[in-house]
Design an enzyme around this catalytic site. Sequence first.
Site, PDB file in Angstrom:
ATOM      1  N   GLU A   1     110.044 -53.834 -18.577  1.00 19.80           N
ATOM      2  CA  GLU A   1     110.545 -54.245 -19.882  1.00 19.80           C
ATOM      3  C   GLU A   1     111.833 -55.050 -19.759  1.00 19.80           C
ATOM      4  O   GLU A   1     112.048 -56.020 -20.490  1.00 19.80           O
ATOM      5  CB  GLU A   1     110.798 -53.004 -20.744  1.00 19.80           C
ATOM      6  CG  GLU A   1     111.326 -53.286 -22.128  1.00 19.80           C
ATOM      7  CD  GLU A   1     111.464 -52.026 -22.963  1.00 19.80           C
ATOM      8  OE1 GLU A   1     111.495 -52.145 -24.202  1.00 19.80           O
ATOM      9  OE2 GLU A   1     111.523 -50.916 -22.379  1.00 19.80           O
TER      10      GLU A   1
ATOM     11  N   GLU B   1     106.137 -44.251 -27.912  1.00 19.96           N
ATOM     12  CA  GLU B   1     106.007 -45.505 -28.645  1.00 19.96           C
ATOM     13  C   GLU B   1     104.546 -45.933 -28.586  1.00 19.96           C
ATOM     14  O   GLU B   1     103.771 -45.637 -29.463  1.00 19.96           O
ATOM     15  CB  GLU B   1     106.948 -46.566 -28.051  1.00 19.96           C
ATOM     16  CG  GLU B   1     107.195 -47.716 -29.004  1.00 19.96           C
ATOM     17  CD  GLU B   1     108.429 -48.519 -28.610  1.00 19.96           C
ATOM     18  OE1 GLU B   1     108.589 -49.614 -29.152  1.00 19.96           O
ATOM     19  OE2 GLU B   1     109.221 -48.057 -27.767  1.00 19.96           O
TER      20      GLU B   1
END
Length: 905
Positions: free
Chosen positions: A758, A482
Amino acid sequence: MKKILFLFLALHLSGLGFAQVKVEHLLTENQTDPLSIDALTPRFSWQITEANKRSVMQSAYEIKVKKGNHALWSSGKVISDQSIYVPYKGETLVSGQKYTWQVRVWDNSGNASGWSAPASWQMGLLSPADWKAQWITPGFAEDSVTRPSPLFRKAFSLSKKVASATAYITSHGLYEAQINGHRVGTAFLTPGWTSYNKRLQYQAYDVTALLQQGKNAVGATLGSGWYRGHFGYNPTPNLYGKDIALLLQIDITYTDGTKATIISDDSWKSSTGPVRFAEIYYGATIDDRMQQKNWSTTNFDDKGWYGVTVKDFTKNTLIATYNEPVRKHETFKPVKIFTTPKGEKVIDFGQNLVGWVQMKVTGKSGDKITLSHAEVIDKAGNFYTDNLRTARSQNVYILNGEGEETFEPQFTWQGFRYIKVEGYPGDLKPEDFTAIALYSDMAPTGTFNCSNTLINQLQHNIQWGQKGNFLDVPTDCPQRDERLGWTGDAQVFSRTATYNMNVHNFFAKWLKDVAADQYESGSVPFVIPNVIAQGLKSGPGASTGWADVSTIIPWNMYLAYGDKRILEDQYSSMKAWVDYMQHQSKNDLWNTGNHFGDWLFYSENDDNDGHSAITSKYLIAQCFYAYSTQLLINAAEVLGKTEDVAYYNNLLAQVKAAYLKEYVTPNGLISSDTQTAYVLALQFDMLPEGLRQQAADRLVANIHRYNNHLTTGFLGTPYLCHVLSRFGYADVAYRLLLQDTYPSWLYPVKMGATTIWERWDGIKPDGTFETPTMNSYNHYAYGAIGDWMYRVIAGIDTKTDGPGYKQITIKPTIGGKLQFAAADYETNYGKVSSHWKLDNGNLILDVEIPANTTATIYIPVSNNGTVTESGKPVNTDAAIKLAEPISGYLVVSVGSGSYHFISTL
């Protein structure tokens, strides 16, 4: 006698107004002696330093600018206290030319400083015509699968002694350049990542010391990078183009004043070298047997090399670089080398970081060593990479067998704490492995510490989350497939980011890409640069809280740095986003579109009892619609756009009225009875005054229902503690901060985290992991609590009317059983400090305020308590002016200086 004479002279000079203040830290466009300014009216900033004197203000300044010995501009004595972003107003500036400037100031006592030491800046290449260089690509047929990194070189001769030389370099892909065998500069991953089809940066380097009279050679290695590497969702190659190309120009001035230029053109040669493969997600393969030794020196024979192909790629998109480049920073040695239950050799560096590992090794030609990277070890003690998804994150090194060899990758990076080593000949020794942190070279600006060691570790994790993800763009994660510039993550963390590091140029650059990639409708993509719908006029975007990056970060940067130009540059983008929301709304209610909502909020797997904290995405959208409209109004007021102020004030009233009608009962119950719903309503002033305190009470009741835990996600969390402390519940905010069971900020700390996760439960209490498809252990968004720690615990803030800490607020909040808290912050004017500690029923508060600023200090004190400053009653110093007190605080106004307050609690 000499001492008496010296004292007499010092007093005499003081009386004449000499050398009472000093001027230091000169910046041009927020940079120290920059080499490629393309602003035609660059701005100057400086700091005033004065030891042991209070309330020093600048009353006037004078700037002089020279080109060589030629006086280019003198401002004359200007009566003003402005010491940042003072614009140049002299003769027209010329491409590639170097200029020097000095400044002197007068203080508010009439004392003049001496002239500052000279600072300099050099103009960049101001138009495409200034580029004499040509774009070149390799002259050989490329391996389209592995894409070995091409080498380019050119030998040339200089007939005279070099006085100065500047190299201007950019590429399609990434580049590293050399001259006469020496690396050019210390930056990595250049030219950086921008919306390449619209904005391509070049870098300028002073290469005077690398050149010599007579024979010289220049070379460059290129990598695919963001430009054409496998990148984005379902990693795809060639996002911006299939080619890989170099543009290089060296402008030389000889000691006799004559000039020469070396350019990339069809006279260059090309080949390949040891970098056989390099991809951001997958790592690099370096084969030392393929070295072309001394390839960038004059002693190299390039007869076997290929030519190059000249391409007519555009130069119209080239821009100078203002943001700090990516550089090497901290290094880490192994803290543990061990064998896993699976029998794998693993090294632990003790810190989750972003960069790579440098390895030393001795072995046979053809020996292959593979370094794999991971953030965590699983419950069984084994190396864990499932959360990297398709990112291989491996570096492969093949030895040439010629003694000790040193390896590190090129044109890639990894996010990791652990490495798995395969194929290493011999035992693994700590001295042979070094982890090197890599991030944008932003100056550290803030420190925070307190008496609670877990909070100090949280602050450490916040800072390392920022370091690892501020790698030319603000990425969402640095390890998996990502590593994109997610807009929501950046906006929620942006204010915290300003405290830890100087992110002024970093965000100013990225915001221009936000505007460049904004769709024609005004919708903003999810990621910037927009690789999801690269080059399209419309595409995925417009998620509330993510697209609001276009309004929130410009305003936060203005508050932190006082730079109106950021608002000027971004105003059209800000306005386009608000207009988009207006056009999507019906009867002023925005309840359409797809939104991420309060991303990763607290959620139970079994929600039969309604325990998951689900907040309506459209309710959230309406709140952010109002907030962005308010920020647009704020920007319009700063920029003097009175018609826009009137228009959007009217719109804001309608948006808030629609919110009340749709989502709030007459008694103030919000339809989504969640922490995030109340937090956003209160933070963005969505409720009438009469309903706000009851909403705060409902918020606290909700927190108690969850056993004093937060349930907020990405959009609610940044404002949670701010709302609580604003409405009289600082004790509850502290309780949430100090909570160490899931979900909380300290739960990951207790679980051994060294960066921000996260997910609140990236590692569960039983040691198992959250779903690997989305479980990063270096993801800075929840680190936004750092803003509250600086602004509320330590109490350092700037007033909206005096942004950039021209007018400072110091308002510490005591609580959480903390015995002390201390924060230091380097502003454009100098250091601001707020240190407090409790001592036998007293509060000791030490404050430092820089010159040319003022501050309002809120000193915690009991109702019948007393306050002293430096041992004297606070009201006896003329430099300290009492203001109207508020509950729990004595309020004073001061100028610059150091202050030592003791108050009775």
